[in-house]
Design a protein around this motif. Structure first.
Motif: not given
Length: 235
Positions: A58-63
């Motif tokens: 989630l963090m790496t996908s920009g959430v």
């Protein structure tokens, strides 16, 4: 010493689950560009098992952090229900009460529910040792994964599935052991309904929300059945 040895024996079945999933998280967060310190801090303060693995993607996908926090709350809101049967018992532990409440995981809950204490051990110390050793093992696993994960001589692809296997085992054990099947049925039905309605990418939050509402509304009935089934031992 006998109390401590007894507690150690209870967490042996959990060793590989904590080690493998924790190491998997450490590897993933390191590959995502975060330092070992972040892996260590996540193990100390988040302590959310498979949710930490989901958190990395989630963090790496920009959430946004807010959405990650909301999702983490709902996914781990089941621990609110877990604590119902142990509130009074943990309150008797004094300063350890907040720590016991915050470190009650799927695994420790399963162990404590089925635990039969010998007469010559201290129940409160056993519970505390189990909770603290599991927590320290998780911190260690997360840190080691971030430090040495890339140097391990074997392929760890798919290791995060051990968390899924563990949850299935815990669910089956609770179904067989407890009088009340309401939590399992509520989770299963809500997951199927919202999976059909919203698809695999959007069903988790509404399913967890409905499950939580059902557990809160029916908590008295669930508690009565659990007492009849002998869950509230040692109180």
């Amino acid at each position: 010493m006998k109390t401590f040895r007894f507690a150690v024996k209870q967490i042996i079945p959990l060793l590989f689950s904590y080690l493998f999933v924790g190491i998997a998280f450490g590897i993933l967060i390191n590959e995502a560009g975060y330092s070992v310190l972040w892996s260590f801090l996540a193990g100390v303060f988040i302590y959310a098992g498979s949710m930490q693995i989901v958190m990395v993607s989630l963090m790496t996908s920009g959430v946004s952090l807010f959405m990650i926090a909301v999702m983490t709350f709902f996914i781990n809101a089941r621990h609110i229900f877990y604590g119902i049967g142990f509130v009074e018992k943990f309150k008797k532990m004094g300063w350890k009460y907040p720590y016991m409440a915050l470190t009650l995981t799927d695994e420790t809950y399963s162990v404590l529910c089925s635990l039969k204490y010998p007469e010559d051990v201290d129940e409160q110390k056993v519970d505390f040792y189990i909770a603290s050793m599991c927590h320290f093992l998780w911190i260690f696993s997360c840190t080691i994964g971030a430090l040495f994960g890339k140097m391990l001589p074997f392929d760890l692809s798919g290791i995060e599935f051990s968390a899924t296997a563990l949850f299935v085992t815990v669910c089956v054990n609770q179904w067989r052991q407890f009088e009340s099947h309401i939590p399992t049925i509520a989770g299963f039905v809500s997951a199927i309904v919202f999976l059909i309605l919203f698809g695999p990418d959007n069903f988790i939050l509404p399913a967890l929300s409905v499950s939580l509402i059902v557990l809160v509304v029916m908590k008295d009935r669930i508690s009565i059945k659990m007492k009849m089934g002998g869950v509230e031992h040692g109180n």
